[in-house]
Design an enzyme around this catalytic site. Structure first.
Site, PDB file in Angstrom:
ATOM      1  CG  HIS A 197     -24.824 -42.609 -20.159  1.00 26.56           C
ATOM      2  ND1 HIS A 197     -23.837 -42.069 -20.482  1.00 26.56           N
ATOM      3  CD2 HIS A 197     -25.688 -41.563 -20.022  1.00 26.56           C
ATOM      4  CE1 HIS A 197     -23.780 -40.861 -20.539  1.00 26.56           C
ATOM      5  NE2 HIS A 197     -25.106 -40.630 -20.461  1.00 26.56           N
ATOM      6  CG  HIS A 226     -28.822 -38.761 -22.545  1.00 22.15           C
ATOM      7  ND1 HIS A 226     -27.622 -39.278 -22.475  1.00 22.15           N
ATOM      8  CD2 HIS A 226     -29.055 -39.423 -23.823  1.00 22.15           C
ATOM      9  CE1 HIS A 226     -27.224 -39.963 -23.461  1.00 22.15           C
ATOM     10  NE2 HIS A 226     -27.853 -39.987 -24.145  1.00 22.15           N
ATOM     11  CD  GLU A 248     -27.457 -39.579 -18.181  1.00 25.57           C
ATOM     12  OE1 GLU A 248     -26.408 -39.178 -17.935  1.00 25.57           O
ATOM     13  OE2 GLU A 248     -28.231 -39.482 -19.227  1.00 25.57           O
ATOM     14  CD  GLU A 303     -28.908 -34.344 -21.401  1.00 21.84           C
ATOM     15  OE1 GLU A 303     -29.407 -34.919 -20.375  1.00 21.84           O
ATOM     16  OE2 GLU A 303     -28.098 -34.449 -22.007  1.00 21.84           O
TER      17      GLU A 303
HETATM   18 ZN   LIG Z   1     -26.446 -38.826 -20.735  1.00 22.21          ZN
END
Ligand SMILES: [Zn+2]
Length: 485
Positions: A317, A386, A332, A448
């Site tokens: 992102h 992430h 995030e 993640e």
């Molecule tokens: Zn993400």
């Protein structure tokens, strides 16, 4: 005593209430016109008054080539260029432009020996592009707009810049025949290397300039892609922006702009702290300006040189795309960036690894450009960072994703270190059809790290010591997988 106390409080309140005025006196901002610094005569000062950059009106005349006049009786400053006449009156928030009333953000201010006027307003009225770098306190003015087509000022070596033959010209391509402009999709700076990700064919001209030292990269027949324009918050309405650069001794800033409309030219400037050689390379439209070069201009540290492994780390992102948002509002994209910067710092200490970040600040790259960076560099591994989110606030823990079989072994190693580092529950190594790990050609994983939708995970992920551990875990995993000591 009592009186003194009152005065102190009053002074304190005053400073709080007028922070910009407080800073203005101390400020010594600079003005650049077409990349040349203007020398301000006498004690002329640029001031920041409540966010408005003000300069003495005579500076406008002397340096920008406008006719200026001051009428004491009506306290009016008149600024003229060609057929344009601007009249500004002290303490009046309305200006007269060729007989039309135009409102100002801030009125001209009378100082003891001059009148200061808002530089943005005056410059823009006169057809200049204006950019204010608030960190470095520099006003950048560009005349390009009013000189479309003629003169060709600023590009090439004629402008006091030394051309650097041999670098870039062969690689940049001379496909001037192609009609559609190349798109600049992303600009980032990592490990003393500037990366410009483009699609299509641009004609690239790079050169050095001095006073102050800088490297200028012009991409002719190029423009900012729509996603770049809409996503890079620093890209203001004049299509200008800059990267936050810190911790690099050679470089003070990287800035970029749509320098010319005809032909459409994107200019990227690396502001240096001293004269420095560089090497420009082009891999399928990914331009890399490598400052890790010796004095003779040969790369002292080519990416992946002398058998070094190339690691690309991707912070998910960025900019307009915050990723998921945590229970308490943490983003995030900020977590991802914090981790990759820590990983970069650690990997830079590894003599057998070269690290490249897809983004090194709050900027945005398309997924395909993240992939392109890794593929073009022929990276050995790719790691995308992430944080997760779920509909249920109970979901918690760390996951590692792979997409291709070739990435499975890497995922297993990385996951072991990830779970150790976070101390969160182990949600396993999983298959995930994510673009960046599917389209990359080397072993690639997407971590993640935890769930921002979970209160405990969010707090954990934004704990400095945990971030440091996760970064170290990422490094340990990469080293183990690559067999690097
Ligand atoms: Zn993400």
């Amino acid at each position: 005593m009592k009186k003194f106390g009152f005065m102190a409080v009053l002074l304190f309140v005053f400073i709080l209430a007028f922070p910009h005025n407080g800073q203005a006196a101390a400020g010594s901002a600079k003005i650049f016109l077409d990349d040349k610094q203007l020398s301000l005569s006498g004690n002329a000062k640029v001031e920041n008054v409540n966010g408005n950059i003000m300069i003495p009106f005579r500076v406008v005349g002397e340096n920008l080539g406008f006719d200026v006049a001051w009428e004491q009786k009506t306290r009016t400053v008149t600024i003229k260029k060609d057929s344009k006449v601007i009249k500004l009156v002290v303490n009046q928030k309305t200006a007269d432009v060729n007989g039309t009333k135009v409102s100002l953000n801030i009125a001209p201010i009378l100082r003891t020996d001059t009148v200061i006027v808002p530089i943005r307003f005056v410059s823009e009225q006169m057809g200049l592009k204006v950019n204010w770098d608030n960190i470095k306190k520099i006003v950048y003015l560009y005349t390009q707009e009013i000189e479309t087509g003629n003169g060709d000022a600023g590009t090439g070596a004629g402008n006091g810049g030394e051309a650097t033959p041999g670098t870039g010209s062969g690689n940049g391509g001379s496909n001037t025949g192609s009609t559609s402009a190349a798109q600049v999709n992303g600009i980032s700076f990592s490990d003393n290397r500037l990366m410009i990700a483009t699609n299509g064919q641009a004609k690239v001209n790079a050169f050095k300039m001095s006073g102050p030292d800088r490297i200028v990269i012009d991409l002719e027949n190029a423009k900012f892609s729509d996603s770049f324009s809409s996503s890079n918050s620093p890209l203001d309405q004049n299509s200008m922006g800059s990267l936050d650069i810190s911790g690099y001794p050679d470089v003070s800033q990287v800035r970029y702009s749509l320098y010319n409309n005809n032909p459409s030219t994107v200019r990227v400037v690396v502001d240096l702290n001293y004269a420095k050689n560089y090497k420009l390379t082009n891999e399928n439209g990914l331009y890399i300006v490598d400052l890790n070069t010796s004095d003779s201009g040969t790369p002292s540290k080519p990416i992946g040189g002398s058998g070094k492994k190339i690691v690309v780390i991707d912070a998910g992102h960025g900019a307009h795309d915050p990723g998921t948002t945590g229970v308490t509002g943490k983003k995030e994209k900020d977590f991802n960036l914090a981790i990759v910067l820590k990983v970069e710092k650690l990997l830079k200490q590894e003599p057998n690894i070269d690290v490249v970040l897809t983004r090194s600040d709050d900027t945005f790259l398309e997924l395909k450009d993240r992939v392109k960076i890794a593929n073009d560099l022929k990276a050995d591994v790719f790691v995308s960072i992430h944080a997760n989110s779920a509909g249920s606030s109970a979901a918690s823990g760390s996951e590692t994703y792979y997409q291709r079989d070739a990435s499975k072994a890497f995922a297993n190693v990385m996951h072991k270190y990830l779970v150790q580092a976070t101390g969160l529950s182990d949600r396993g190594v999983r298959y995930g059809n994510f673009h960046v790990i599917r389209e990359t050609k080397m072993p690639a994983v997407l971590l993640e790290v935890g769930y921002l939708s979970n209160k405990k995970d969010e707090a954990t992920l934004f704990t400095e010591s945990v971030q440091q551990r996760v970064a170290q875990g990422v490094v340990n995993g990469i080293k183990e997988y690559l067999g690097v000591q």
